[in-house]
Design a protein around this motif. Structure first.
Motif, PDB file in Angstrom:
ATOM      1  N   THR A 262       0.861  -1.199   0.000  1.00 12.40           N
ATOM      2  CA  THR A 262       0.000   0.000   0.000  1.00 12.40           C
ATOM      3  C   THR A 262       0.887   1.234   0.000  1.00 12.40           C
ATOM      4  O   THR A 262       0.664   2.192  -0.739  1.00 12.40           O
ATOM      5  CB  THR A 262      -0.872   0.037   1.285  1.00 12.40           C
ATOM      6  OG1 THR A 262      -1.246  -1.268   1.632  1.00 12.40           O
ATOM      7  CG2 THR A 262      -2.062   0.938   1.118  1.00 12.40           C
ATOM      8  N   ARG A 263       1.885   1.201   0.873  1.00 13.27           N
ATOM      9  CA  ARG A 263       2.781   2.344   1.013  1.00 13.27           C
ATOM     10  C   ARG A 263       3.507   2.622  -0.315  1.00 13.27           C
ATOM     11  O   ARG A 263       3.551   3.743  -0.794  1.00 13.27           O
ATOM     12  CB  ARG A 263       3.765   2.047   2.151  1.00 13.27           C
ATOM     13  CG  ARG A 263       4.841   3.082   2.361  1.00 13.27           C
ATOM     14  CD  ARG A 263       4.303   4.361   2.961  1.00 13.27           C
ATOM     15  NE  ARG A 263       5.290   5.438   2.871  1.00 13.27           N
ATOM     16  CZ  ARG A 263       5.005   6.722   2.996  1.00 13.27           C
ATOM     17  NH1 ARG A 263       3.765   7.117   3.220  1.00 13.27           N
ATOM     18  NH2 ARG A 263       5.937   7.641   2.905  1.00 13.27           N
ATOM     19  N   TRP A 264       4.068   1.571  -0.922  1.00 11.31           N
ATOM     20  CA  TRP A 264       4.824   1.792  -2.160  1.00 11.31           C
ATOM     21  C   TRP A 264       3.926   2.281  -3.280  1.00 11.31           C
ATOM     22  O   TRP A 264       4.334   3.095  -4.103  1.00 11.31           O
ATOM     23  CB  TRP A 264       5.552   0.503  -2.579  1.00 11.31           C
ATOM     24  CG  TRP A 264       6.684   0.163  -1.671  1.00 11.31           C
ATOM     25  CD1 TRP A 264       7.466   1.054  -0.965  1.00 11.31           C
ATOM     26  CD2 TRP A 264       7.183  -1.138  -1.344  1.00 11.31           C
ATOM     27  NE1 TRP A 264       8.391   0.378  -0.219  1.00 11.31           N
ATOM     28  CE2 TRP A 264       8.250  -0.961  -0.440  1.00 11.31           C
ATOM     29  CE3 TRP A 264       6.834  -2.429  -1.725  1.00 11.31           C
ATOM     30  CZ2 TRP A 264       8.969  -2.038   0.084  1.00 11.31           C
ATOM     31  CZ3 TRP A 264       7.554  -3.501  -1.207  1.00 11.31           C
ATOM     32  CH2 TRP A 264       8.610  -3.302  -0.315  1.00 11.31           C
ATOM     33  N   SER A 265       2.708   1.788  -3.299  1.00 14.02           N
ATOM     34  CA  SER A 265       1.774   2.259  -4.320  1.00 14.02           C
ATOM     35  C   SER A 265       1.484   3.748  -4.103  1.00 14.02           C
ATOM     36  O   SER A 265       1.534   4.551  -5.037  1.00 14.02           O
ATOM     37  CB  SER A 265       0.484   1.443  -4.238  1.00 14.02           C
ATOM     38  OG  SER A 265      -0.492   2.032  -5.038  1.00 14.02           O
TER      39      SER A 265
ATOM     40  N   THR B 282       2.840   7.190  -6.679  1.00 14.65           N
ATOM     41  CA  THR B 282       1.990   8.195  -7.330  1.00 14.65           C
ATOM     42  C   THR B 282       2.017   9.537  -6.595  1.00 14.65           C
ATOM     43  O   THR B 282       1.399  10.488  -7.044  1.00 14.65           O
ATOM     44  CB  THR B 282       0.520   7.713  -7.392  1.00 14.65           C
ATOM     45  OG1 THR B 282       0.134   7.287  -6.093  1.00 14.65           O
ATOM     46  CG2 THR B 282       0.343   6.580  -8.372  1.00 14.65           C
ATOM     47  N   ALA B 283       2.752   9.606  -5.462  1.00 23.99           N
ATOM     48  CA  ALA B 283       2.661  10.811  -4.627  1.00 23.99           C
ATOM     49  C   ALA B 283       3.559  11.939  -5.098  1.00 23.99           C
ATOM     50  O   ALA B 283       4.678  11.724  -5.537  1.00 23.99           O
ATOM     51  CB  ALA B 283       3.035  10.461  -3.193  1.00 23.99           C
ATOM     52  N   ALA B 284       3.055  13.156  -4.967  1.00 23.12           N
ATOM     53  CA  ALA B 284       3.894  14.351  -5.070  1.00 23.12           C
ATOM     54  C   ALA B 284       3.982  14.911  -3.653  1.00 23.12           C
ATOM     55  O   ALA B 284       3.100  14.652  -2.831  1.00 23.12           O
ATOM     56  CB  ALA B 284       3.232  15.355  -5.999  1.00 23.12           C
TER      57      ALA B 284
ATOM     58  N   THR C   6       0.998  16.300  -1.563  1.00 25.76           N
ATOM     59  CA  THR C   6      -0.038  15.449  -0.992  1.00 25.76           C
ATOM     60  C   THR C   6       0.231  15.126   0.473  1.00 25.76           C
ATOM     61  O   THR C   6      -0.650  14.628   1.167  1.00 25.76           O
ATOM     62  CB  THR C   6      -0.109  14.102  -1.743  1.00 25.76           C
ATOM     63  OG1 THR C   6       1.190  13.494  -1.645  1.00 25.76           O
ATOM     64  CG2 THR C   6      -0.487  14.287  -3.194  1.00 25.76           C
ATOM     65  N   GLY C   7       1.469  15.362   0.933  1.00 27.78           N
ATOM     66  CA  GLY C   7       1.813  15.037   2.316  1.00 27.78           C
ATOM     67  C   GLY C   7       2.177  13.574   2.515  1.00 27.78           C
ATOM     68  O   GLY C   7       2.562  13.166   3.606  1.00 27.78           O
ATOM     69  N   ILE C   8       2.089  12.766   1.468  1.00 29.30           N
ATOM     70  CA  ILE C   8       2.408  11.334   1.607  1.00 29.30           C
ATOM     71  C   ILE C   8       3.924  11.142   1.759  1.00 29.30           C
ATOM     72  O   ILE C   8       4.385  10.309   2.524  1.00 29.30           O
ATOM     73  CB  ILE C   8       1.854  10.534   0.408  1.00 29.30           C
ATOM     74  CG1 ILE C   8       0.324  10.551   0.463  1.00 29.30           C
ATOM     75  CG2 ILE C   8       2.360   9.091   0.392  1.00 29.30           C
ATOM     76  CD1 ILE C   8      -0.368  10.006  -0.759  1.00 29.30           C
ATOM     77  N   VAL C   9       4.694  11.938   1.026  1.00 32.28           N
ATOM     78  CA  VAL C   9       6.162  11.934   1.198  1.00 32.28           C
ATOM     79  C   VAL C   9       6.616  13.371   1.472  1.00 32.28           C
ATOM     80  O   VAL C   9       5.939  14.319   1.082  1.00 32.28           O
ATOM     81  CB  VAL C   9       6.892  11.418  -0.068  1.00 32.28           C
ATOM     82  CG1 VAL C   9       6.787   9.935  -0.205  1.00 32.28           C
ATOM     83  CG2 VAL C   9       6.384  12.122  -1.323  1.00 32.28           C
ATOM     84  N   GLU C  10       7.773  13.492   2.138  1.00 34.02           N
ATOM     85  CA  GLU C  10       8.241  14.838   2.491  1.00 34.02           C
ATOM     86  C   GLU C  10       8.895  15.534   1.318  1.00 34.02           C
ATOM     87  O   GLU C  10       8.855  16.755   1.199  1.00 34.02           O
ATOM     88  CB  GLU C  10       9.262  14.738   3.630  1.00 34.02           C
ATOM     89  CG  GLU C  10       8.594  14.725   4.982  1.00 34.02           C
ATOM     90  CD  GLU C  10       9.571  14.457   6.095  1.00 34.02           C
ATOM     91  OE1 GLU C  10      10.794  14.638   5.897  1.00 34.02           O
ATOM     92  OE2 GLU C  10       9.100  14.040   7.165  1.00 34.02           O
ATOM     93  N   SER C  11       9.549  14.784   0.456  1.00 32.74           N
ATOM     94  CA  SER C  11      10.275  15.388  -0.660  1.00 32.74           C
ATOM     95  C   SER C  11      10.441  14.325  -1.745  1.00 32.74           C
ATOM     96  O   SER C  11      10.219  13.138  -1.511  1.00 32.74           O
ATOM     97  CB  SER C  11      11.671  15.819  -0.198  1.00 32.74           C
ATOM     98  OG  SER C  11      12.379  14.659   0.233  1.00 32.74           O
ATOM     99  N   TYR C  12      10.843  14.777  -2.921  1.00 30.74           N
ATOM    100  CA  TYR C  12      11.102  13.806  -3.986  1.00 30.74           C
ATOM    101  C   TYR C  12      12.269  12.894  -3.621  1.00 30.74           C
ATOM    102  O   TYR C  12      12.316  11.732  -4.017  1.00 30.74           O
ATOM    103  CB  TYR C  12      11.352  14.536  -5.312  1.00 30.74           C
ATOM    104  CG  TYR C  12      10.060  15.039  -5.914  1.00 30.74           C
ATOM    105  CD1 TYR C  12       9.076  14.137  -6.326  1.00 30.74           C
ATOM    106  CD2 TYR C  12       9.802  16.401  -6.035  1.00 30.74           C
ATOM    107  CE1 TYR C  12       7.878  14.575  -6.845  1.00 30.74           C
ATOM    108  CE2 TYR C  12       8.596  16.850  -6.553  1.00 30.74           C
ATOM    109  CZ  TYR C  12       7.637  15.936  -6.960  1.00 30.74           C
ATOM    110  OH  TYR C  12       6.448  16.369  -7.468  1.00 30.74           O
TER     111      TYR C  12
END
Ligand code: HEM
Length: 420
Positions: free
Chosen positions: A182-185, A189-191, A194-200
């Motif tokens: 779930t996390r990798w999916s 797709t996260a930018a 979205t708050g899903i990741v802190e940075s690229y």
């Protein structure tokens, strides 16, 4: 305030906007679920519409069913290539590039066709048949553990869990670690917005971790007897076994991402649609054989991916408008699926439609969704098992929706179960 009232609240405002200033890329419109008003207007007044200024730059919107089909089936003129911008209204970010991952959803022929062909055996009906009993068994486990009569969040406890569990089953992924999928999916797709990741950079690191994990699984499966999980099938099948590892990984990630949010939101969207249409819920309870036609209707109604984008390789006229070489062209499936010149009573959710598969949610042409049978299979199993156990999955509060112009997502859906 109900969802319907929210839509009515903005109807006047939408009608007053000069047509040239309409910008349907704004994620807030999808989060508030008022986007339908904009699409209704575009389909009526300017079905091929140019937006000059937006946070994703200028783009064309294609909003009618037949025009979308015309673009989707014309890959010689409308390209999916990642290097031209890819398949989403927002140009593709370069993390996959940094890992040198390739995904054939963002490729043109001939490479697209070769890779798609290589993956096809993994999602063939014969393999899905083999997987069906395990998917069902695990779906039952989740439903059996749910509390009756108490309010809980359907998205977290059921939609996310069932989709993750199904993916783990399909890949024979280590069970206890399945939420990694779930996390990798989500990360793929996260930018950062979205708050899903802190940075690229953080996203890149997580994807490398994912790559290493799958490398381990792949090496393990290659050295074992062939089994019927997707990794083993790809590692042993003559069509796929010689793929370079990064190609294998890119395609694996495509299967994970492709099958995750989309199916998750169809599960939540179906519960919501049945609650908003109590007569349809009654029909289902009276005749569960309608699940067969309800499943594609849920997928049309939800339209889990709102659009796919293409880039014009040459000047082309469509709907009387002149598209120029290099222009960004967005096929709004969500709008095409509400086009009542093609779909009768398109703005109604009807579980016993005559021709329920006539929708755009899976796209058309050479990129048509490869997982469509798998998606339908999962939804069918889930609804069959829900029906056996619960007289009603009652929605008890307002749904929360994802801030995204691509994934039509429901992030929270409070419900209460009524036992049968
Ligand atoms: C492609 C939607 C489930 C795998 C696509 C496309 C759409 C889509 C719109 C692009 C079509 C186009 O450009 O013409 C959906 C929806 C799903 C779903 C709405 C669920 C309700 C799945 C599942 C899988 C999957 C379960 C596999 C595990 C793929 C792949 C492609 C694709 C591999 C790329 C095909 C290509 O480029 O040739 N999907 N999908 N999808 N989907 Fe799905």
């Amino acid at each position: 305030m109900s969802i319907d009232t929210m839509e009515l609240d903005t109807a006047g405002k939408v009608a007053a906007i000069p047509i040239d200033e309409i910008d349907v890329a704004r994620p807030i419109l999808f989060q508030q679920d008022t986007i339908g008003l904009y699409f209704d207007r575009l389909r009526k007044e300017e079905p091929v519409h140019y937006c000059r200024e937006s946070y994703v730059g200028p783009y064309w919107s294609i909003t009618k069913f037949d025009d979308i089909m015309a673009v989707d089936t014309n890959h010689k003129v409308f390209s999916s290539e990642a290097k031209l911008g890819g398949i989403a209204i927002q140009d593709m970010h370069s993390v996959e590039g940094a890992l040198e991952l390739e995904m054939f959803i963002a490729m043109d022929p001939p490479k697209h066709d070769q890779q798609r062909k290589a993956i096809t055996p993994a999602v063939a009906p014969s393999n899905l048949l083999l997987l069906e009993p395990t998917i069902r068994e695990r779906a039952c486990q989740i439903l059996d553990d749910l509390p009756i009569g108490e309010e809980f969040d359907w998205v977290d406890k059921v939609s996310v869990e069932l989709t993750t569990m199904t993916l783990a089953t399909l890949f024979d992924f280590p069970w206890e670690e399945r939420r990694k999928l779930t996390r990798w999916s989500d990360v793929t797709t996260a930018a950062p917005e979205t708050g899903i990741v802190e940075s690229y950079e953080a996203r890149r690191e997580e994807l490398i971790e994912c790559a290493m994990y799958f490398k381990g699984l792949w090496e393990q499966r290659i050295n074992e007897e062939p089994k019927n999980d997707l990794i083993s099938i790809m590692a042993h099948s003559p069509a796929t076994r010689d793929m370079p590892f990064l190609e294998f990984l890119g395609n694996l990630l495509l299967l994970i991402v492709g099958g995750n949010d989309t199916t998750r939101n169809s599960i939540s969207g179906g519960v919501l649609a049945l609650n908003q249409n109590p007569d349809e819920y009654r029909k289902l309870n009276d005749d569960p054989s309608l699940i067969a036609s309800m499943v594609p209707e849920i997928i049309r109604w939800q339209t889990p991916l709102t659009h796919m984008r293409r880039t014009a390789l040459q000047d082309w006229e469509i709907g009387g408008k002149q598209i120029k070489k290099g222009d960004k062209v967005v096929m709004w499936y969500l709008s095409g699926n509400r086009d009542d010149t093609v779909i009768e009573q398109a703005d109604r959710f009807i579980i016993d439609r005559k021709n329920p598969r006539h929708h755009l949610s899976f796209g058309y042409g050479i990129h048509r969704c490869m997982g469509n049978r798998l998606a339908e299979l999962q939804l069918r199993i889930i609804w069959e098992e829900i029906h056996k156990r619960f007289a009603k999955v009652e929605v008890t509060g307002e749904p929360e929706r994802l801030f995204s112009n691509l994934v039509r997502g429901i992030t929270k859906l409070p419900v209460r179960l009524h036992a049968r």
